[in-house]
Design a protein around this motif. Structure first.
Motif, PDB file in Angstrom:
ATOM      1  N   LEU A  94       1.110  -1.602   0.104  1.00  0.00           N
ATOM      2  CA  LEU A  94       0.431   0.327  -0.014  1.00  0.00           C
ATOM      3  C   LEU A  94       0.623   1.152  -0.265  1.00  0.00           C
ATOM      4  O   LEU A  94      -0.054   2.632   0.648  1.00  0.00           O
ATOM      5  N   GLN A  95       2.297   1.614  -0.548  1.00  0.00           N
ATOM      6  CA  GLN A  95       2.791   2.644  -0.276  1.00  0.00           C
ATOM      7  C   GLN A  95       2.155   3.340  -0.521  1.00  0.00           C
ATOM      8  O   GLN A  95       2.315   4.467  -0.955  1.00  0.00           O
ATOM      9  N   ASP A  96       0.792   3.642  -1.911  1.00  0.00           N
ATOM     10  CA  ASP A  96       0.314   4.205  -2.079  1.00  0.00           C
ATOM     11  C   ASP A  96      -0.198   5.570  -1.827  1.00  0.00           C
ATOM     12  O   ASP A  96      -0.927   5.751  -2.530  1.00  0.00           O
ATOM     13  N   THR A  97      -0.655   5.026  -1.003  1.00  0.00           N
ATOM     14  CA  THR A  97      -1.706   5.501   0.410  1.00  0.00           C
ATOM     15  C   THR A  97      -1.136   6.442   1.080  1.00  0.00           C
ATOM     16  O   THR A  97       0.213   7.222   0.654  1.00  0.00           O
ATOM     17  N   ASP A  98      -2.481   7.471   0.833  1.00  0.00           N
ATOM     18  CA  ASP A  98      -2.072   8.848   1.474  1.00  0.00           C
ATOM     19  C   ASP A  98      -1.238   8.967   3.091  1.00  0.00           C
ATOM     20  O   ASP A  98      -0.754   9.533   3.514  1.00  0.00           O
ATOM     21  N   ALA A  99      -2.233   7.856   3.537  1.00  0.00           N
ATOM     22  CA  ALA A  99      -1.603   7.569   5.314  1.00  0.00           C
ATOM     23  C   ALA A  99      -1.712   6.096   4.890  1.00  0.00           C
ATOM     24  O   ALA A  99      -2.926   5.432   4.902  1.00  0.00           O
ATOM     25  N   GLN A 138       4.709   0.056  15.506  1.00  0.00           N
ATOM     26  CA  GLN A 138       5.607  -0.749  15.049  1.00  0.00           C
ATOM     27  C   GLN A 138       5.403  -0.305  12.707  1.00  0.00           C
ATOM     28  O   GLN A 138       6.736  -0.998  12.837  1.00  0.00           O
ATOM     29  N   ILE A 139       4.833   0.424  12.591  1.00  0.00           N
ATOM     30  CA  ILE A 139       5.179   0.574  10.969  1.00  0.00           C
ATOM     31  C   ILE A 139       5.369   1.636  11.011  1.00  0.00           C
ATOM     32  O   ILE A 139       6.722   1.739  10.050  1.00  0.00           O
ATOM     33  N   ARG A 140       5.985   2.965  11.875  1.00  0.00           N
ATOM     34  CA  ARG A 140       7.343   3.491  11.898  1.00  0.00           C
ATOM     35  C   ARG A 140       8.382   2.980  11.934  1.00  0.00           C
ATOM     36  O   ARG A 140       9.536   3.068  11.312  1.00  0.00           O
ATOM     37  N   GLN A 141       8.451   1.930  12.860  1.00  0.00           N
ATOM     38  CA  GLN A 141       9.757   0.586  12.535  1.00  0.00           C
ATOM     39  C   GLN A 141      10.232   0.256  11.457  1.00  0.00           C
ATOM     40  O   GLN A 141      11.336  -0.310  10.895  1.00  0.00           O
ATOM     41  N   LEU A 142       8.383   0.096  10.908  1.00  0.00           N
ATOM     42  CA  LEU A 142       8.626  -0.925   9.345  1.00  0.00           C
ATOM     43  C   LEU A 142       9.424   0.080   7.938  1.00  0.00           C
ATOM     44  O   LEU A 142       9.491   0.023   6.961  1.00  0.00           O
ATOM     45  N   GLY A 143       9.729   1.195   8.182  1.00  0.00           N
ATOM     46  CA  GLY A 143       9.828   2.623   7.817  1.00  0.00           C
ATOM     47  C   GLY A 143       9.507   3.134   6.641  1.00  0.00           C
ATOM     48  O   GLY A 143       9.196   3.784   5.723  1.00  0.00           O
TER      49      GLY A 143
END
Ligand code: PLP
Length: 364
Positions: A54-59, A70-75
């Motif tokens: 879902l790289q294309d999402t806005d948020a 967790q999701i920040r840590q995943l980059g």
């Protein structure tokens, strides 16, 4: 007959299906930003898989700060919204620093924001002010919300007005119009405020309510938000395909009982397939009559009780070439997870979220 070399329950996850479903959201709500809901481990699909697809999402939208961390840590570099907001002052400070946007649904959260506005505002974060428009779960009552909005605006915060529908899956439910009117009323009183109120069903139901941000969850994963309209009809593709294999075949006479509790008695000579899948993998035990699996495009009804590691299906009417080692689809294109959920008196959301980590995840 194929040799069975290991137990093979597996969850196949389709990147292209997830991306197709996001594209559907974009086409339905072209003027709005999309916040992909990835709480609860991306509805059981695995957060890492979902973030990559879902790289294309806005948020992204999550329930709480633990999921956001967790999701920040995943980059993940996209904005993240905490839909329950923070639970204490320290979390508010962390959210400000980590650039997590927060829902504010009670006065205590307003007070933490007012006490520490600087970092949050320097990072251009907006506060999502949540209205209790009638669902009576989270949110400020209209008069409380107006007061909080004035306080927060006076302190320099940018606001988004938000709410959640209790019955978006039943478009004609009378509470929907009541919630919409309450929301629109507040939106008007607050003048030039950004707004967000649509989950998956609402995105389909009310294009005029898409406003600045839509918040799809279940539709991204290719399950239906409605009980009476299939995901396929909505042009959604299932992301998760739960599969295993036939590991044994039994030939039983009429009048034999099958499985724990001897709940099913055969009425004819029966060719029984045993599938390596059970409630220990996350397949529901409490199925009512009528559920089936598919094997090489043929539907095989479940017989008797689902046990922890195994379940039995009726192969009698299937081609005799169906045999040990053949692949079995428990849910995916056919049957859909929604259909299995209906046979289990629940919704697709629950089955997706409650898979165990025993089935191997395979991304394709
Ligand atoms: C506040 C909020 N917005 C959006 C969603 C996404 O809902 P759905 O999965 O029905 O699209 C949820 C899910 O529960 C939610 O709680």
């Amino acid at each position: 007959m194929n040799a069975i070399t290991k137990r093979q329950p597996r969850v196949e996850l389709s990147t292209s299906a997830l991306q197709h479903n996001l594209k559907c959201v974009r086409e339905l709500a072209p003027q709005s930003k999309t916040i992909c809901m990835v709480k609860a481990d991306a509805y059981g699909h695995g957060i890492e898989f979902a973030l990559n697809a879902l790289q294309d999402t806005d948020a992204f939208g999550v329930a709480c700060i633990e999921e956001a961390r967790q999701i920040r840590q995943l980059g993940c570099s996209q904005p993240i919204t905490l839909i329950e907001g923070v639970f204490n002052e320290a979390e508010w400070l962390e959210a400000s620093q980590q650039q997590f946007e927060c829902v504010v649904h009670q006065q205590q959260q307003v007070d933490w924001a007012l006490a520490h506005p600087q970092i949050y505002q320097q990072n251009n974060l907006k506060i999502w002010l949540k209205l209790n428009s009638g669902m009576n779960r989270l949110g400020l009552q209209p008069d409380e919300l107006l007061k909080a909005a004035h306080q927060l605006r006076a302190a320099g915060f940018e606001l988004v007005l938000t709410m959640h529908f209790a019955n978006a899956d039943v478009p004609d439910h009378p509470l929907n119009q009541q919630q919409i009117q309450t929301f629109l009323n507040l939106k008007q009183q607050l003048e030039s405020i950004e707004a967000s109120c649509c989950n998956s069903a609402a995105i389909f139901n009310w294009p005029e309510l898409h406003f600045d941000y839509v918040r799809p969850g279940i539709m991204l994963y290719g399950a239906s938000p409605y009980s009476d309209i299939s995901a396929a009809k909505l042009n959604l593709r299932p992301v998760m395909h739960l599969k295993s294999n036939l590991i044994a075949i039994q030939h039983v006479k009429a009048g034999q009982v099958i499985g724990y509790g001897s709940r099913f008695t055969t009425t004819r000579p029966t060719r029984l397939g045993i599938v390596a899948m059970g409630y220990g993998d996350g397949y529901p035990r409490a199925l009512t009559h009528g559920a089936y699996v598919s094997i090489h495009g043929h539907e095989a009804p479940l017989l008797g009780r689902v046990s922890m590691d195994l379940l039995a299906v009726d192969l009698t009417d299937l081609p005799s070439t169906i045999n040990i080692g053949n692949e079995v689809t428990l849910w995916g294109d056919n049957p859909s997870v929604d259909l299995i959920a209906q046979h289990n008196n629940t919704i697709g959301y629950e089955l997706l979220c409650r898979l165990t980590n025993r089935p191997k995840r395979i991304i394709f």
